[in-house]
Write a protein that holds these residues in place. Sequence first.
Motif: not given
Length: 190
Positions: A31-37, A77-86, A109-111
């Motif tokens: 399935s797809e989980v669309p539109f996560l931040g 080392p200095d880069e992360w992706l934050v995934v949120t429902t907010n 970068v949500s899109a």
Amino acid sequence: MADLSTLRRSPLTHLADRMAAASAEGTVSLSEVPFLGMVSLRVDPSVPVAAVLGAPPPAGCGQTTGTGDLQILWLGPDEWLVVTTNDPVALVDQLDAALGADPGLALDVSANRTVIELTGPQARTVLEKGCPVDLHPRSFGPGRAVMTTLARVPVLLWQTDDNHYRLLPRSSFAEYVARWLLDAMQEFTT
């Protein structure tokens, strides 16, 4: 002015019915989980952003941190992706304020990506058909996320729980990845 969110369309909307029909309850599901931040965070690890994120960014390759509606995936080392429902825009504003004069960047970068969920006891077997990462539980398990390829397409592969994987391809590659997964699942769903 019209509500622009009604015009928003996920990259895999047109495949939702096909993914649901191809899924086999108790075996493997797609399935797809669309539109996560999603927020790209580039900052020196010593900068105090944990108060905003609710957890410190992970310190090493493949690690993730976070709780509930906000997860932080290590990309470098200095880069992360934050995934949120907010709301990612509010999160960017909070991170910018926490950065203050310190060098760094928080960017919505949500899109850029979508989230494809592959679950079930055969999910790992499906992924192993086209992913070079050793997915055996001794090497890769819940709470791990790595940049890799699946069927020659770059994806961020994230195992969120036993038999539960999230793939984050760029939106432009999402259809290819979903169709490849549908094909790779056939032996378990027909």
